[in-house]
Design an enzyme around this catalytic site. Structure first.
Site, PDB file in Angstrom:
ATOM      1  N   GLY A 173       0.840  -1.199   0.000  1.00 61.20           N
ATOM      2  CA  GLY A 173       0.000   0.000   0.000  1.00 61.20           C
ATOM      3  C   GLY A 173       0.874   1.247   0.000  1.00 61.20           C
ATOM      4  N   GLY A 174       0.318   2.311   0.576  1.00 63.42           N
ATOM      5  CA  GLY A 174       1.040   3.578   0.612  1.00 63.42           C
ATOM      6  C   GLY A 174       2.356   3.499   1.378  1.00 63.42           C
ATOM      7  N   GLY A 408      24.082  13.149 -29.458  1.00 62.32           N
ATOM      8  CA  GLY A 408      23.499  13.673 -28.222  1.00 62.32           C
ATOM      9  C   GLY A 408      23.994  12.908 -27.013  1.00 62.32           C
ATOM     10  N   ALA A 409      24.208  11.608 -27.191  1.00 65.67           N
ATOM     11  CA  ALA A 409      24.660  10.794 -26.054  1.00 65.67           C
ATOM     12  C   ALA A 409      26.049  11.228 -25.604  1.00 65.67           C
ATOM     13  CB  ALA A 409      24.648   9.321 -26.436  1.00 65.67           C
TER      14      ALA A 409
HETATM   15  C1  HXC Z   1      -3.158  -4.701  12.429  1.00 71.81           C
HETATM   16  C2  HXC Z   1      -2.051  -6.532  11.648  1.00 71.81           C
HETATM   17  C3  HXC Z   1      -1.859  -5.903  10.398  1.00 71.81           C
HETATM   18  C4  HXC Z   1      -2.373  -4.600  10.229  1.00 71.81           C
HETATM   19  C5  HXC Z   1      -0.962  -7.848  10.329  1.00 71.81           C
HETATM   20  N1  HXC Z   1      -1.482  -7.721  11.543  1.00 71.81           N
HETATM   21  N2  HXC Z   1      -1.188  -6.754   9.606  1.00 71.81           N
HETATM   22  N3  HXC Z   1      -2.696  -5.915  12.636  1.00 71.81           N
HETATM   23  N4  HXC Z   1      -3.012  -4.045  11.273  1.00 71.81           N
HETATM   24  N5  HXC Z   1      -2.211  -3.947   9.112  1.00 71.81           N
HETATM   25  C6  HXC Z   1      -1.455  -8.692  12.605  1.00 71.81           C
HETATM   26  C7  HXC Z   1      -2.294  -9.919  12.339  1.00 71.81           C
HETATM   27  O1  HXC Z   1      -3.612  -9.686  12.714  1.00 71.81           O
HETATM   28  C8  HXC Z   1      -1.615 -10.936  13.224  1.00 71.81           C
HETATM   29  O2  HXC Z   1      -2.027 -10.705  14.559  1.00 71.81           O
HETATM   30  C9  HXC Z   1      -0.159 -10.561  13.154  1.00 71.81           C
HETATM   31  O3  HXC Z   1      -0.134  -9.198  12.711  1.00 71.81           O
HETATM   32  C10 HXC Z   1       0.610 -11.364  12.149  1.00 71.81           C
HETATM   33  O4  HXC Z   1      -0.082 -11.384  10.933  1.00 71.81           O
HETATM   34  P1  HXC Z   1      -0.375 -12.720  10.134  1.00 71.81           P
HETATM   35  O5  HXC Z   1      -1.459 -12.415   9.185  1.00 71.81           O
HETATM   36  O6  HXC Z   1      -0.593 -13.845  11.094  1.00 71.81           O
HETATM   37  O7  HXC Z   1       1.001 -12.936   9.409  1.00 71.81           O
HETATM   38  P2  HXC Z   1       1.284 -13.512   7.961  1.00 71.81           P
HETATM   39  O8  HXC Z   1       0.483 -14.753   7.744  1.00 71.81           O
HETATM   40  O9  HXC Z   1       2.771 -13.608   7.851  1.00 71.81           O
HETATM   41  O10 HXC Z   1       0.753 -12.398   6.944  1.00 71.81           O
HETATM   42  C11 HXC Z   1       1.330 -11.149   6.893  1.00 71.81           C
HETATM   43  C12 HXC Z   1       0.458 -10.189   6.057  1.00 71.81           C
HETATM   44  C13 HXC Z   1      -0.978 -10.183   6.596  1.00 71.81           C
HETATM   45  C14 HXC Z   1       0.488 -10.626   4.590  1.00 71.81           C
HETATM   46  C15 HXC Z   1       1.127  -8.815   6.139  1.00 71.81           C
HETATM   47  O11 HXC Z   1      -0.930  -9.991   7.992  1.00 71.81           O
HETATM   48  C16 HXC Z   1      -1.833  -9.117   5.992  1.00 71.81           C
HETATM   49  O12 HXC Z   1      -2.307  -9.265   4.873  1.00 71.81           O
HETATM   50  N6  HXC Z   1      -2.034  -8.040   6.773  1.00 71.81           N
HETATM   51  C17 HXC Z   1      -2.886  -6.956   6.348  1.00 71.81           C
HETATM   52  C18 HXC Z   1      -2.216  -6.144   5.277  1.00 71.81           C
HETATM   53  C19 HXC Z   1      -3.007  -4.930   4.952  1.00 71.81           C
HETATM   54  O13 HXC Z   1      -4.029  -5.000   4.258  1.00 71.81           O
HETATM   55  N7  HXC Z   1      -2.610  -3.815   5.572  1.00 71.81           N
HETATM   56  C20 HXC Z   1      -3.284  -2.556   5.466  1.00 71.81           C
HETATM   57  C21 HXC Z   1      -2.881  -2.009   4.119  1.00 71.81           C
HETATM   58  S1  HXC Z   1      -3.403  -0.408   3.879  1.00 71.81           S
HETATM   59  P3  HXC Z   1      -2.191 -11.874  15.615  1.00 71.81           P
HETATM   60  O14 HXC Z   1      -2.692 -11.189  16.831  1.00 71.81           O
HETATM   61  O15 HXC Z   1      -3.122 -12.863  15.042  1.00 71.81           O
HETATM   62  O16 HXC Z   1      -0.825 -12.431  15.781  1.00 71.81           O
HETATM   63  C22 HXC Z   1      -2.080   0.440   4.253  1.00 71.81           C
HETATM   64  C23 HXC Z   1      -2.223   1.864   3.915  1.00 71.81           C
HETATM   65  C24 HXC Z   1      -0.948   2.564   4.152  1.00 71.81           C
HETATM   66  O17 HXC Z   1      -1.124  -0.021   4.747  1.00 71.81           O
HETATM   67  C25 HXC Z   1      -1.089   3.908   3.542  1.00 71.81           C
HETATM   68  C26 HXC Z   1       0.074   4.770   3.796  1.00 71.81           C
HETATM   69  C27 HXC Z   1      -0.111   6.096   3.165  1.00 71.81           C
END
Ligand code: HXC
Length: 518
Positions: A173-174, A408-409
């Protein structure tokens, strides 16, 4: 020790232990089973032993949504502080995936911003180790505000202190935009990935199926997009590579103290280069061999090694002084400039210029790569970036033409005509508006068509043109080339030139900022 002091110290120790435990044994074991180091282990490998001083170890998040108030891990999923790399001050942040997936909360962002502010105020590099599931979903927009604060600091610090990012897990994402603003991005093979939208969203929107690794793994970003400057086989390798890079970088844009003692004789003759350049101008050779012959101890740290191989960029030293090297690579696309090569070299030159690192260019360039694809994708704009970067740079600029420098290069590749300080050429240099055959085909079209034997006529006229223009002497007569040197003199003369330019002072006209063709 008083009884009260003993109790107080015990309490401090308990809190320290809780913070150091991260996400707990199970999560750490799972994390490490993928071959990854923990956030704290990463900091330890990165910094000089015992030099790390942690800040904000007891910070906790303030979220009360979804029962978050019941769990407040100390440190909130990130380790921040300062330490040393080879004795030089560095600020660092390292996300801890074992604590809520290293996700970015408002307080995590505050911790990062605190060290970024200190890094900028104190003129020391900032290194960010990223391993995070992105914005803390339970916090929503507060977390986004945190990202924005980091982006702003990345932008304000750009060109003032070196900023490095190591991607050591997810970065989606961002969240990808902070790394991409920083000067150098490192990725670890097979365990890190970066993308703006992941495979699931892509599938839903465009129906394309792609794996995470294929979409945004280390090899994708080092070879296809150029987002990653360095890739490493594992976490440790990645962190040691960052230490290696830091040896070439000043601590900030006003620091020019970076000369190390060199054991390599500055007068060493580089005779081997005599036999590296082939007799036939159509034959390729490896420009990396020329570079390693010339630089101190043959040591060249290549940046963007797997991207746009037709141009080489990286760091080396001449007589102990770090320089940025830009070189055409005749082995790839005959060393032509294209969109990727222009982008790659332009950004590198601007980095060197921002941080007072002299630029040494090795030129063997037949021109810009022809093709619809190049034109339609904007080689005009992208090629101009390279020209702009060279012309704008005020650091010492030394250019050596080994063979072809056409059209040019030729102008773009650090020629005297773009404010370069010293232009050297080998006797094999061909500094001309274009290659002899192409030139004759245009200006002698009628003569060739009318000849009894057109191909013999073409060969004769090409020979004459070569005789007249395919050499360094026309340019030397005009003063566009300062000296024609034997390849054996390469190292010595580059060092002489850099020494002569040691106190160079040059400024651009006052302005808010230029408008580089982005
Ligand atoms: C809160 C999160 C989290 C998040 C992971 N966790 N991502 N908690 N916010 N964004 C937590 C999980 O709930 C889990 O908690 C622990 O971290 C480990 O994650 P797992 O899923 O068990 O690990 P894994 O299987 O290795 O997968 C990793 C992952 C997946 C691919 C990153 O966690 C995932 O898809 N997370 C969400 C990604 C996402 O959509 N993020 C938001 C994007 S938007 P527990 O308690 O069960 O251990 C964004 C905008 C940014 O980021 C903009 C900036 C300008």
């Amino acid at each position: 020790m008083t009884e009260l002091m003993k109790l107080k110290i015990e309490e401090l120790e308990k809190r320290n232990d809780a913070a150091l435990a991260g996400g707990g044994t199970d999560k750490i074991t799972k994390h490490k089973s993928g071959g990854r180091l923990t956030a704290r282990e990463r900091v330890d490998v990165l910094l000089d032993p015992g030099s790390f001083i942690e800040m904000d170890r007891f910070v906790t998040h303030r979220c009360v949504n979804f029962g978050m108030e019941k769990s407040k891990p100390l440190g909130d999923g990130i380790v921040t502080g300062y330490g040393r790399i080879n004795g030089k001050l560095i600020y660092v942040s390292s996300q801890d995936f074992t604590v809520t997936g290293g996700s970015m909360s408002r307080t995590q962002a505050n911790k990062i911003c605190k060290v970024m502010d200190l890094a900028l105020k104190n003129g020391a590099p900032f290194i960010s180790i990223n391993d995070s599931g992105g914005a803390r979903i339970q916090e929503g927009i507060e977390s986004l505000g945190g990202y924005a604060d980091i982006f702003t600091r990345n932008v304000l610090s750009s060109g003032v202190i070196p900023q490095i990012t190591a991607i050591m897990g997810p970065c989606a994402g961002g969240a990808v935009y902070s790394p991409s603003i920083t000067d150098f991005v490192f990725m670890v093979e097979n365990t890190s990935y970066m993308f703006v939208t992941g495979p699931d969203v892509i599938k839903a929107v465009t129906h394309e199926e792609v794996t995470k690794e294929e979409l945004g793994g280390a090899s994708t970003h080092s070879q296809k997009s150029g987002v990653a400057h360095f890739t490493a086989k594992d976490d440790k390798h990645c962190l040691l590579l960052i230490r290696e890079l830091m040896n070439f970088l000043p601590t900030n844009n006003l620091d020019d103290t970076l000369t190390l003692a060199s054991k390599d004789n500055p007068d060493r003759l580089t005779e081997k280069i005599n036999s590296i350049i082939p007799d036939s101008p159509k034959k390729p050779y490896d420009m990396l061999q020329v570079i390693s012959e010339a630089v101190d101890e043959g040591y060249f740290l290549e940046v963007h090694k797997n991207f746009a191989g037709n141009i080489i960029v990286g760091f080396a030293r001449f007589n102990g002084r770090p320089v940025g090297i830009v070189a055409n690579q005749p082995q790839v696309l005959a060393g032509c400039l294209n969109i990727e090569a222009s982008r790659k070299a332009a950004r590198f030159i601007r980095f060197c210029d921002a941080f007072n690192i002299p630029i040494v260019s090795f030129v063997d360039v037949p021109g810009f790569l022809p093709g619809k694809d190049q034109e339609w994708n904007g080689i005009i704009t992208h090629g101009a970036k390279l020209l702009y970067a060279y012309a704008e740079a005020t650091v010492p600029k030394v250019t050596l033409i080994t063979r072809k420098a056409y059209g040019g290069a030729y102008i773009v590749m650090g020629s005297k005509l773009l404010r370069s300080d010293v232009n050297l050429a080998y006797p094999t240099a061909e500094i001309a508006v274009m290659g002899a055959e192409g030139a004759v085909n245009i200006i002698q079209r009628d003569a060739i068509a009318k000849a009894k034997d057109p191909s013999a006529e073409r060969a004769k006229l090409t020979g004459e043109y070569e005789q007249m223009f395919s050499n360094p002497y026309v340019s030397a007569e005009l003063g566009y080339t300062d000296e024609v040197i034997e390849p054996a003199m390469t190292r010595k003369r580059i060092i002489d030139s850099l020494e002569m330019l040691r106190n160079k002072r040059d400024v651009n006209p006052p302005k808010k900022h230029g408008n580089i063709p982005l």
